[in-house]
Design a protein around this motif. Structure first.
Motif, PDB file in Angstrom:
ATOM      1  N   PRO A   8       0.799  -1.088   0.005  1.00 25.88           N
ATOM      2  CA  PRO A   8      -0.034  -0.003  -0.020  1.00 25.88           C
ATOM      3  C   PRO A   8       0.960   1.205  -0.077  1.00 25.88           C
ATOM      4  O   PRO A   8       2.149   1.150   0.644  1.00 25.88           O
ATOM      5  CB  PRO A   8      -0.817  -0.085   1.281  1.00 25.88           C
ATOM      6  N   SER A   9       0.467   2.360  -0.633  1.00 23.89           N
ATOM      7  CA  SER A   9       1.074   3.440  -0.787  1.00 23.89           C
ATOM      8  C   SER A   9       1.111   4.255   0.564  1.00 23.89           C
ATOM      9  O   SER A   9      -0.007   4.494   1.063  1.00 23.89           O
ATOM     10  CB  SER A   9       0.754   4.298  -1.738  1.00 23.89           C
ATOM     11  N   PRO A  10       2.207   4.766   0.999  1.00 19.73           N
ATOM     12  CA  PRO A  10       2.098   5.577   2.207  1.00 19.73           C
ATOM     13  C   PRO A  10       1.784   7.146   1.970  1.00 19.73           C
ATOM     14  O   PRO A  10       1.784   7.877   2.591  1.00 19.73           O
ATOM     15  CB  PRO A  10       3.615   5.550   3.044  1.00 19.73           C
ATOM     16  N   LEU A  11       1.790   7.339   0.648  1.00 17.08           N
ATOM     17  CA  LEU A  11       1.902   8.641  -0.158  1.00 17.08           C
ATOM     18  C   LEU A  11       0.258   9.302   0.008  1.00 17.08           C
ATOM     19  O   LEU A  11      -0.550   8.556  -0.236  1.00 17.08           O
ATOM     20  CB  LEU A  11       2.483   8.673  -1.413  1.00 17.08           C
ATOM     21  N   SER A  12       0.434  10.605   0.116  1.00 16.50           N
ATOM     22  CA  SER A  12      -0.943  11.478   0.074  1.00 16.50           C
ATOM     23  C   SER A  12      -1.403  11.227  -1.705  1.00 16.50           C
ATOM     24  O   SER A  12      -0.489  11.037  -2.271  1.00 16.50           O
ATOM     25  CB  SER A  12      -0.823  12.847   0.445  1.00 16.50           C
ATOM     26  N   PRO A  13      -2.506  11.714  -1.887  1.00 17.00           N
ATOM     27  CA  PRO A  13      -2.937  11.515  -3.114  1.00 17.00           C
ATOM     28  C   PRO A  13      -2.183  12.805  -4.058  1.00 17.00           C
ATOM     29  O   PRO A  13      -1.990  12.452  -5.054  1.00 17.00           O
ATOM     30  CB  PRO A  13      -4.502  12.073  -3.004  1.00 17.00           C
ATOM     31  N   ARG A  67       7.837   0.661  -8.782  1.00 14.28           N
ATOM     32  CA  ARG A  67       8.163  -0.705  -8.343  1.00 14.28           C
ATOM     33  C   ARG A  67       7.078  -1.418  -7.447  1.00 14.28           C
ATOM     34  O   ARG A  67       6.737  -2.617  -7.530  1.00 14.28           O
ATOM     35  CB  ARG A  67       9.569  -0.614  -7.618  1.00 14.28           C
ATOM     36  N   ASN A  68       6.686  -0.528  -6.569  1.00 17.42           N
ATOM     37  CA  ASN A  68       5.635  -0.983  -5.751  1.00 17.42           C
ATOM     38  C   ASN A  68       4.248  -0.802  -6.241  1.00 17.42           C
ATOM     39  O   ASN A  68       3.265  -1.125  -5.644  1.00 17.42           O
ATOM     40  CB  ASN A  68       5.788  -0.125  -4.465  1.00 17.42           C
ATOM     41  N   GLY A  69       3.951  -0.190  -7.283  1.00 15.32           N
ATOM     42  CA  GLY A  69       2.646  -0.224  -7.986  1.00 15.32           C
ATOM     43  C   GLY A  69       1.820   0.706  -7.922  1.00 15.32           C
ATOM     44  O   GLY A  69       0.505   0.660  -7.893  1.00 15.32           O
ATOM     45  N   TRP A  70       2.688   1.681  -7.262  1.00  8.34           N
ATOM     46  CA  TRP A  70       1.649   3.097  -6.856  1.00  8.34           C
ATOM     47  C   TRP A  70       1.374   3.861  -8.013  1.00  8.34           C
ATOM     48  O   TRP A  70       0.566   4.701  -7.826  1.00  8.34           O
ATOM     49  CB  TRP A  70       2.600   3.795  -5.785  1.00  8.34           C
ATOM     50  N   LEU A  71       2.045   3.690  -8.954  1.00 10.69           N
ATOM     51  CA  LEU A  71       1.790   4.322 -10.419  1.00 10.69           C
ATOM     52  C   LEU A  71       2.397   3.401 -11.359  1.00 10.69           C
ATOM     53  O   LEU A  71       3.339   2.768 -11.244  1.00 10.69           O
ATOM     54  CB  LEU A  71       2.118   5.878 -10.433  1.00 10.69           C
ATOM     55  N   SER A  72       1.926   3.767 -12.534  1.00  5.44           N
ATOM     56  CA  SER A  72       2.455   2.689 -13.841  1.00  5.44           C
ATOM     57  C   SER A  72       3.558   3.063 -14.222  1.00  5.44           C
ATOM     58  O   SER A  72       4.215   4.438 -13.745  1.00  5.44           O
ATOM     59  CB  SER A  72       1.337   2.990 -15.193  1.00  5.44           C
ATOM     60  N   LYS A  73       4.444   2.278 -15.137  1.00  2.00           N
ATOM     61  CA  LYS A  73       5.748   2.959 -15.259  1.00  2.00           C
ATOM     62  C   LYS A  73       5.899   4.047 -16.368  1.00  2.00           C
ATOM     63  O   LYS A  73       7.003   4.708 -16.286  1.00  2.00           O
ATOM     64  CB  LYS A  73       6.237   1.569 -16.172  1.00  2.00           C
ATOM     65  N   ASN A  74       4.828   4.454 -16.806  1.00  2.80           N
ATOM     66  CA  ASN A  74       4.771   5.697 -17.880  1.00  2.80           C
ATOM     67  C   ASN A  74       4.237   6.758 -16.675  1.00  2.80           C
ATOM     68  O   ASN A  74       4.054   8.066 -17.246  1.00  2.80           O
ATOM     69  CB  ASN A  74       4.303   5.664 -19.050  1.00  2.80           C
ATOM     70  N   GLY A  75       3.777   6.350 -15.573  1.00  2.00           N
ATOM     71  CA  GLY A  75       3.184   7.608 -14.782  1.00  2.00           C
ATOM     72  C   GLY A  75       1.672   7.815 -14.941  1.00  2.00           C
ATOM     73  O   GLY A  75       1.218   8.603 -14.374  1.00  2.00           O
ATOM     74  N   ALA A  76       1.218   7.440 -15.987  1.00  3.97           N
ATOM     75  CA  ALA A  76      -0.107   8.105 -16.496  1.00  3.97           C
ATOM     76  C   ALA A  76      -1.127   7.388 -15.593  1.00  3.97           C
ATOM     77  O   ALA A  76      -2.112   7.859 -15.676  1.00  3.97           O
ATOM     78  CB  ALA A  76      -0.200   7.408 -17.922  1.00  3.97           C
TER      79      ALA A  76
END
Length: 84
Positions: A8-13, A67-76
């Motif tokens: 799970p992402s520890p980051l805010s939206p 790497r952890n799946g918080w965003l795709s490889k291209n960031g989109a």
């Protein structure tokens, strides 16, 4: 339901949004303008992101997020912790 093994992402939206825009190639000033916030606010979000993840560079933050799946490889495409 999250895939097995996804962290799970520890980051805010907003932190995730800024990393996503960086991954798409936007510069800090462009991100600030796009989000309607100041350049210093973008820098503060990045500083807090680096501190939260225990990393020294935005590039390392991007690599960890991908790497952890918080965003795709291209960031989109952002992944959400919320069910669809």
């Amino acid at each position: 339901m999250k895939p097995l093994g996804e962290i799970p992402s520890p980051l805010s939206p907003r932190q995730t949004q800024i990393l996503s825009l960086l991954a798409q190639g936007y510069r800090l000033g462009e991100i600030a303008q796009r989000l309607g916030i100041s350049d210093s606010a973008v820098n503060l979000y990045l500083s807090n992101t680096k501190q939260k993840l225990g990393l020294k560079t935005k590039e390392h933050c991007l690599a960890l997020a991908v790497r952890n799946g918080w965003l795709s490889k291209n960031g989109a495409t952002l992944k959400s912790d919320q069910p669809h």
